[in-house]
Design a protein around this motif. Sequence first.
Motif, PDB file in Angstrom:
ATOM      1  N   HIS A  48      10.602   7.672  -4.147  1.00 45.91           N
ATOM      2  CA  HIS A  48      11.483   8.315  -3.164  1.00 45.91           C
ATOM      3  C   HIS A  48      11.421   7.563  -1.842  1.00 45.91           C
ATOM      4  CE1 HIS A  48      12.503  12.018  -5.385  1.00 45.91           C
ATOM      5  NE2 HIS A  48      11.406  11.701  -6.055  1.00 45.91           N
ATOM      6  N   LEU A  49      12.577   7.291  -1.301  1.00 49.39           N
ATOM      7  CA  LEU A  49      12.672   6.544  -0.059  1.00 49.39           C
ATOM      8  C   LEU A  49      12.067   7.337   1.096  1.00 49.39           C
ATOM      9  CD1 LEU A  49      13.704   3.912   1.156  1.00 49.39           C
ATOM     10  CD2 LEU A  49      15.909   5.034   1.519  1.00 49.39           C
ATOM     11  N   ARG A  50      10.994   6.806   1.680  1.00 47.52           N
ATOM     12  CA  ARG A  50      10.305   7.379   2.836  1.00 47.52           C
ATOM     13  C   ARG A  50       9.792   6.203   3.652  1.00 47.52           C
ATOM     14  NH1 ARG A  50      12.382  10.990   0.682  1.00 47.52           N
ATOM     15  NH2 ARG A  50      11.652  13.069   0.198  1.00 47.52           N
ATOM     16  N   PRO A  51      10.648   5.602   4.490  1.00 44.71           N
ATOM     17  CA  PRO A  51      10.274   4.365   5.193  1.00 44.71           C
ATOM     18  C   PRO A  51       9.004   4.442   6.029  1.00 44.71           C
ATOM     19  CG  PRO A  51      12.611   4.816   5.432  1.00 44.71           C
ATOM     20  CD  PRO A  51      11.997   6.026   4.786  1.00 44.71           C
ATOM     21  N   ASN A  52       8.607   5.613   6.476  1.00 42.56           N
ATOM     22  CA  ASN A  52       7.433   5.722   7.346  1.00 42.56           C
ATOM     23  C   ASN A  52       6.191   6.241   6.639  1.00 42.56           C
ATOM     24  OD1 ASN A  52       8.912   4.799   9.587  1.00 42.56           O
ATOM     25  ND2 ASN A  52       9.774   6.835   9.850  1.00 42.56           N
ATOM     26  N   ALA A  53       6.175   6.217   5.312  1.00 40.92           N
ATOM     27  CA  ALA A  53       5.017   6.708   4.574  1.00 40.92           C
ATOM     28  C   ALA A  53       3.812   5.804   4.810  1.00 40.92           C
ATOM     29  CB  ALA A  53       5.336   6.789   3.090  1.00 40.92           C
ATOM     30  N   ALA A  54       2.641   6.406   4.891  1.00 39.65           N
ATOM     31  CA  ALA A  54       1.406   5.649   5.132  1.00 39.65           C
ATOM     32  C   ALA A  54       0.900   5.027   3.836  1.00 39.65           C
ATOM     33  CB  ALA A  54       0.345   6.577   5.707  1.00 39.65           C
ATOM     34  N   ALA A  55       0.267   3.883   3.959  1.00 39.89           N
ATOM     35  CA  ALA A  55      -0.331   3.199   2.810  1.00 39.89           C
ATOM     36  C   ALA A  55      -1.670   3.848   2.464  1.00 39.89           C
ATOM     37  CB  ALA A  55      -0.542   1.724   3.130  1.00 39.89           C
ATOM     38  N   ALA A  56      -2.074   3.715   1.210  1.00 36.86           N
ATOM     39  CA  ALA A  56      -3.377   4.206   0.772  1.00 36.86           C
ATOM     40  C   ALA A  56      -4.485   3.463   1.502  1.00 36.86           C
ATOM     41  CB  ALA A  56      -3.516   4.017  -0.739  1.00 36.86           C
ATOM     42  N   GLN A  57      -5.571   4.147   1.748  1.00 40.89           N
ATOM     43  CA  GLN A  57      -6.716   3.554   2.432  1.00 40.89           C
ATOM     44  C   GLN A  57      -7.885   3.402   1.461  1.00 40.89           C
ATOM     45  OE1 GLN A  57      -6.543   2.593   5.762  1.00 40.89           O
ATOM     46  NE2 GLN A  57      -4.403   3.065   5.372  1.00 40.89           N
ATOM     47  N   ARG A  58      -8.725   2.401   1.688  1.00 41.35           N
ATOM     48  CA  ARG A  58      -9.902   2.178   0.843  1.00 41.35           C
ATOM     49  C   ARG A  58     -11.042   3.009   1.393  1.00 41.35           C
ATOM     50  NH1 ARG A  58      -9.722  -3.655  -1.578  1.00 41.35           N
ATOM     51  NH2 ARG A  58     -11.812  -3.048  -2.134  1.00 41.35           N
ATOM     52  N   ASP A  59     -11.113   4.260   0.944  1.00 44.79           N
ATOM     53  CA  ASP A  59     -12.146   5.134   1.489  1.00 44.79           C
ATOM     54  C   ASP A  59     -12.901   5.912   0.427  1.00 44.79           C
ATOM     55  OD1 ASP A  59      -9.943   7.814   2.693  1.00 44.79           O
ATOM     56  OD2 ASP A  59     -10.153   6.879   0.753  1.00 44.79           O
ATOM     57  N   GLY A  60     -12.735   5.562  -0.823  1.00 44.01           N
ATOM     58  CA  GLY A  60     -13.494   6.194  -1.891  1.00 44.01           C
ATOM     59  C   GLY A  60     -14.415   5.163  -2.514  1.00 44.01           C
ATOM     60  N   ALA A  61     -15.396   5.597  -3.260  1.00 42.89           N
ATOM     61  CA  ALA A  61     -16.282   4.662  -3.951  1.00 42.89           C
ATOM     62  C   ALA A  61     -16.511   5.150  -5.372  1.00 42.89           C
ATOM     63  CB  ALA A  61     -17.608   4.524  -3.224  1.00 42.89           C
ATOM     64  N   VAL A  62     -16.358   4.225  -6.327  1.00 39.19           N
ATOM     65  CA  VAL A  62     -16.620   4.505  -7.728  1.00 39.19           C
ATOM     66  C   VAL A  62     -17.422   3.334  -8.268  1.00 39.19           C
ATOM     67  CG1 VAL A  62     -15.605   4.872 -10.008  1.00 39.19           C
ATOM     68  CG2 VAL A  62     -14.471   5.806  -7.985  1.00 39.19           C
ATOM     69  N   ASP A  63     -18.586   3.619  -8.841  1.00 37.30           N
ATOM     70  CA  ASP A  63     -19.435   2.579  -9.409  1.00 37.30           C
ATOM     71  C   ASP A  63     -19.729   1.493  -8.379  1.00 37.30           C
ATOM     72  OD1 ASP A  63     -20.946   1.459 -11.507  1.00 37.30           O
ATOM     73  OD2 ASP A  63     -19.267   0.211 -12.159  1.00 37.30           O
ATOM     74  N   GLY A  64     -19.887   1.896  -7.110  1.00 44.04           N
ATOM     75  CA  GLY A  64     -20.233   0.961  -6.051  1.00 44.04           C
ATOM     76  C   GLY A  64     -19.094   0.121  -5.511  1.00 44.04           C
ATOM     77  N   ILE A  65     -17.861   0.406  -5.930  1.00 47.60           N
ATOM     78  CA  ILE A  65     -16.700  -0.368  -5.484  1.00 47.60           C
ATOM     79  C   ILE A  65     -15.782   0.538  -4.679  1.00 47.60           C
ATOM     80  CG2 ILE A  65     -14.660  -1.633  -6.261  1.00 47.60           C
ATOM     81  CD1 ILE A  65     -16.353  -2.365  -8.759  1.00 47.60           C
ATOM     82  N   ALA A  66     -15.386   0.081  -3.480  1.00 50.21           N
ATOM     83  CA  ALA A  66     -14.459   0.861  -2.652  1.00 50.21           C
ATOM     84  C   ALA A  66     -13.099   0.887  -3.330  1.00 50.21           C
ATOM     85  CB  ALA A  66     -14.343   0.247  -1.260  1.00 50.21           C
ATOM     86  N   VAL A  67     -12.571   2.083  -3.521  1.00 51.04           N
ATOM     87  CA  VAL A  67     -11.263   2.232  -4.154  1.00 51.04           C
ATOM     88  C   VAL A  67     -10.316   2.937  -3.189  1.00 51.04           C
ATOM     89  CG1 VAL A  67     -12.192   2.264  -6.489  1.00 51.04           C
ATOM     90  CG2 VAL A  67     -11.847   4.414  -5.297  1.00 51.04           C
ATOM     91  N   PRO A  68      -9.030   2.629  -3.275  1.00 47.56           N
ATOM     92  CA  PRO A  68      -8.069   3.269  -2.388  1.00 47.56           C
ATOM     93  C   PRO A  68      -7.774   4.706  -2.829  1.00 47.56           C
ATOM     94  CG  PRO A  68      -6.955   1.770  -3.879  1.00 47.56           C
ATOM     95  CD  PRO A  68      -8.418   1.627  -4.146  1.00 47.56           C
ATOM     96  N   ILE A  69      -7.653   5.563  -1.858  1.00 39.94           N
ATOM     97  CA  ILE A  69      -7.300   6.959  -2.091  1.00 39.94           C
ATOM     98  C   ILE A  69      -6.098   7.256  -1.216  1.00 39.94           C
ATOM     99  CG2 ILE A  69      -8.062   9.354  -1.975  1.00 39.94           C
ATOM    100  CD1 ILE A  69      -9.664   7.650  -3.977  1.00 39.94           C
ATOM    101  N   PRO A  70      -5.001   7.748  -1.746  1.00 37.61           N
ATOM    102  CA  PRO A  70      -4.750   8.021  -3.161  1.00 37.61           C
ATOM    103  C   PRO A  70      -4.372   6.748  -3.921  1.00 37.61           C
ATOM    104  CG  PRO A  70      -2.802   8.589  -1.925  1.00 37.61           C
ATOM    105  CD  PRO A  70      -3.843   8.146  -0.917  1.00 37.61           C
ATOM    106  N   HIS A  71      -4.415   6.834  -5.252  1.00 32.49           N
ATOM    107  CA  HIS A  71      -3.889   5.790  -6.117  1.00 32.49           C
ATOM    108  C   HIS A  71      -3.421   6.426  -7.422  1.00 32.49           C
ATOM    109  CE1 HIS A  71      -8.178   5.774  -7.482  1.00 32.49           C
ATOM    110  NE2 HIS A  71      -7.617   5.616  -8.684  1.00 32.49           N
TER     111      HIS A  71
END
Length: 138
Positions: A48-71
Motif C-alpha cells: 500500500h502506497l504510504r510515502p512517509n512510512a518508517a523503515a524497520a529498525q535493527r533492534d531485536g536479537a535472535v541467536d546473537g544476531i541483530a534483526v530488524p523489527i518488524p520484518h
Amino acid sequence: MTPFHLAFPVRDLDETRAFYGEVLGCRIGRSSDSWVDFDLYGHQMSAHLRPNAAAAQRDGAVDGIAVPIPHFGAVLLMDEWEKLAARLEARQDIDWLERPMVRFKGQPGEQATLFIRDPSGNALEFKGFRSLEQVFAH
C-alpha cells in the motif's frame, strides 16, 4: 497450508513492482493507483502506497544476531532457499541486512536465513529448512 495475507507500506509502487516482481520473482496480482498484490510463495502480500512510512529498525536479537523489527518473509525448503539466496547474491542492487547464513547449527530448528530490505525499507527474512517439521522444533 492456507495462504497468509499481509498488507505493508511502500513509498513507490513502480519500484515496489520491480523489486517484488523482477528481483524476488513474485507474480503480480490485482492493483490500483494506491496498492498492488503479490504472490510471495503462495502468500498474498499487499503493498500500500504510504510515502512517509518508517523503515524497520535493527533492534531485536535472535541467536546473537541483530534483526530488524518488524520484518516479514517466507519459510522455504532448503533447495528453494538456496536458489533464492544464489539469485540475490548474484545481484549488485540488493540491500543486505544479513547475508545468507545458518543459525542454530546442529540444534533442533537449524535453519538457513537471510535478511534484505526492499526499496521502501521494509525488512524481509527468508528461512530455509531441510524439513518443514523443523519450523517449530524446540
